[in-house]
Design a protein around this motif. Sequence first.
Motif, PDB file in Angstrom:
ATOM      1  N   ILE A  79      -6.007  10.735  21.114  1.00 23.71           N
ATOM      2  CA  ILE A  79      -4.772  11.037  20.381  1.00 23.71           C
ATOM      3  C   ILE A  79      -4.764  10.404  18.978  1.00 23.71           C
ATOM      4  N   ILE A  80      -5.090   9.104  18.902  1.00 20.53           N
ATOM      5  CA  ILE A  80      -4.953   8.391  17.623  1.00 20.53           C
ATOM      6  C   ILE A  80      -5.806   9.006  16.510  1.00 20.53           C
ATOM      7  N   PRO A  81      -7.110   9.181  16.729  1.00 18.05           N
ATOM      8  CA  PRO A  81      -7.893   9.777  15.640  1.00 18.05           C
ATOM      9  C   PRO A  81      -7.455  11.196  15.292  1.00 18.05           C
ATOM     10  N   ILE A 103      -9.794  -0.054  15.828  1.00 16.11           N
ATOM     11  CA  ILE A 103     -10.232   0.115  17.226  1.00 16.11           C
ATOM     12  C   ILE A 103     -11.744   0.368  17.277  1.00 16.11           C
ATOM     13  N   ALA A 159      -2.280   6.732   6.551  1.00 15.84           N
ATOM     14  CA  ALA A 159      -2.989   5.462   6.355  1.00 15.84           C
ATOM     15  C   ALA A 159      -2.871   4.579   7.605  1.00 15.84           C
ATOM     16  N   ALA A 160      -1.678   4.555   8.208  1.00 11.73           N
ATOM     17  CA  ALA A 160      -1.462   3.707   9.390  1.00 11.73           C
ATOM     18  C   ALA A 160      -2.318   4.197  10.564  1.00 11.73           C
ATOM     19  N   LEU A 161      -2.308   5.509  10.790  1.00 13.40           N
ATOM     20  CA  LEU A 161      -3.092   6.060  11.913  1.00 13.40           C
ATOM     21  C   LEU A 161      -4.594   5.886  11.676  1.00 13.40           C
ATOM     22  N   MET A 190       4.629  10.273  -0.278  1.00 11.76           N
ATOM     23  CA  MET A 190       4.293   8.870   0.004  1.00 11.76           C
ATOM     24  C   MET A 190       4.452   8.512   1.488  1.00 11.76           C
ATOM     25  N   PRO A 191       5.585   8.863   2.130  1.00  9.68           N
ATOM     26  CA  PRO A 191       5.688   8.546   3.572  1.00  9.68           C
ATOM     27  C   PRO A 191       4.583   9.216   4.395  1.00  9.68           C
ATOM     28  N   LYS A 198       8.844  11.519  -2.771  1.00  9.44           N
ATOM     29  CA  LYS A 198       9.599  10.977  -1.633  1.00  9.44           C
ATOM     30  C   LYS A 198       9.078  11.526  -0.302  1.00  9.44           C
ATOM     31  N   LEU A 256      -5.962   3.560   9.854  1.00  6.97           N
ATOM     32  CA  LEU A 256      -6.260   2.128   9.990  1.00  6.97           C
ATOM     33  C   LEU A 256      -6.415   1.748  11.468  1.00  6.97           C
ATOM     34  N   LEU A 257      -5.510   2.291  12.299  1.00 11.09           N
ATOM     35  CA  LEU A 257      -5.602   2.007  13.747  1.00 11.09           C
ATOM     36  C   LEU A 257      -6.955   2.489  14.289  1.00 11.09           C
ATOM     37  N   MET A 296       1.549   7.272   4.015  1.00 12.81           N
ATOM     38  CA  MET A 296       1.624   6.011   4.767  1.00 12.81           C
ATOM     39  C   MET A 296       1.365   6.239   6.267  1.00 12.81           C
ATOM     40  N   ILE A 297       1.903   7.346   6.786  1.00 16.80           N
ATOM     41  CA  ILE A 297       1.669   7.661   8.210  1.00 16.80           C
ATOM     42  C   ILE A 297       0.169   7.883   8.440  1.00 16.80           C
TER      43      ILE A 297
END
Lengths: 191, 297
Positions: free
Chosen positions: A99-101, A184, A175-177, A168-169, A165, A179-180, A172-173
């Motif tokens: 799921i994450i990747p 891992i 980038a966060a996924l 950018m979000p 607006k 990064l996870l 960020m989503i």
Amino acid sequence: MALKFVFSKIVPSIFLFISLLLLTILIDYLLHLSGFVWVGKYLGIVGTLIIISSFIYSLRKRKLIQIGTPKRLLQNHELFGWSGALMILVHGGIHFNAIIPWLALFAMIVVVASGLTGKYLLKEAKESLKEKQIELKSKNLSPDEIEKELFYNSLLVDTMQKWRKVHMPLTMIFAALALLHIIITLLLWRW
Amino acid sequence: MKRTLIFFSVTILIGLTVVFLFPYYAINPGVLVKGHSNLRNNCFACHSIGSGAPTENCIACHNLSEIGIKTSAGALIEKPNSKTSQLHKSVADIQCYNCHTEHNGLSLENATLNFTHSVLPKQTLNNCVGCHLDKKPANYLHNSVSSDCSACHIIESWKQAEFKHELLGEKNIDCRNCHTNKIPDDGIHKGLANNIRCLQCHSTNAWKPSTFDHAKYFRFDKNHPSDCSSCHNLKENFKSYTCYNCHEHKPSEISNKHLEEGIKDFDNCVKCHRSGDEDELKRKENRNKRDRGDDDD
């Protein structure tokens, strides 16, 4: 008129987006065909580094760094963002394992689509601004008055601020996924 | 800026929650092999941080000396696999992940796709039949050569073999044992007796060019050209020939001439006449006489 608008404004962005997906399929197919599937693993690393380098524009825009010209850096941002995304799409291949990747990959596709929308909006707003400038010149206003008028009616700034607006979000989503996924992999992979 | 950081943080939190609650579905790089399906949500049963799935973690359950004989739980396998057992004993010094990859689908066969012969120690590598015993073809050729497969075959592909006839040694091997139906159906070959070996004319390097020397039987010249049909009437049997196709050689004249000399057996002309040179035979006879020391003079 409507057809001209579609071909000059919308088609280039859609073309870039569709070519990204088609090229991914083609490269993935060729790698499988030639027995070089392992290359995909390393394309993930290279693609990530290229995308990270595309953020130099974001840093310059926020005046966190002073190198380069914003115009040139924006061009690099678009080019590196697109080509980095291509490499990461090939890296992901057409496999649905975790799921994450996959969410990271999906978020990246959305960010690319958002980026291409921004590219279109920027072009559109710049042209409107140019038209407005010509209109003001025809009214025999002085350059200072024209600049003042344009500053207060800055369609470009408004449009891009609104778009940012959303962009950018989404970034960020992604980038966060991503990064996870990277953390891992760094933890569980054999290096 | 704050807003974007919130999006980033919330995504990280949700992501981490999913990873901890459903690790297998969240991060597995591929379907785990059936035998390890009980470990789906226990990544650290095999993995160690920063070192993938190290061998220590594998042999904690899989005793190397019992692979192929007992299960990881210690129960005897119904049909022990001595080949697997022997192979694993010979590779005790290498890492399991050199051959095994557990996230490559349910099938056990897919789990060993990483295997390459290069990981094998030299002794095991040279003993192909140790593992591929049932793969050696039961035919005349393979029964005639040694079990050193690498003399002809390469590791990457069985079919890309390069056979060297020298491997057959000095054995008196009949080519026809392997090259069945390869003897051309023409006059030259059809009439040959079974005891005539291909190597008398051909080499093991190539069928063409052959080294058949017609001069051993009869030498060609301008009056005796090399077109077969001048002498060989039977196309299906080149052993048969005749000299009477030519008006120069009339049976009655030949008969008289030979009988005058007291020669009665003159059916097989080339037995004495190896060329169109009429004097050749005389010269040969004189030389023989000189050698024997009974010169006419």
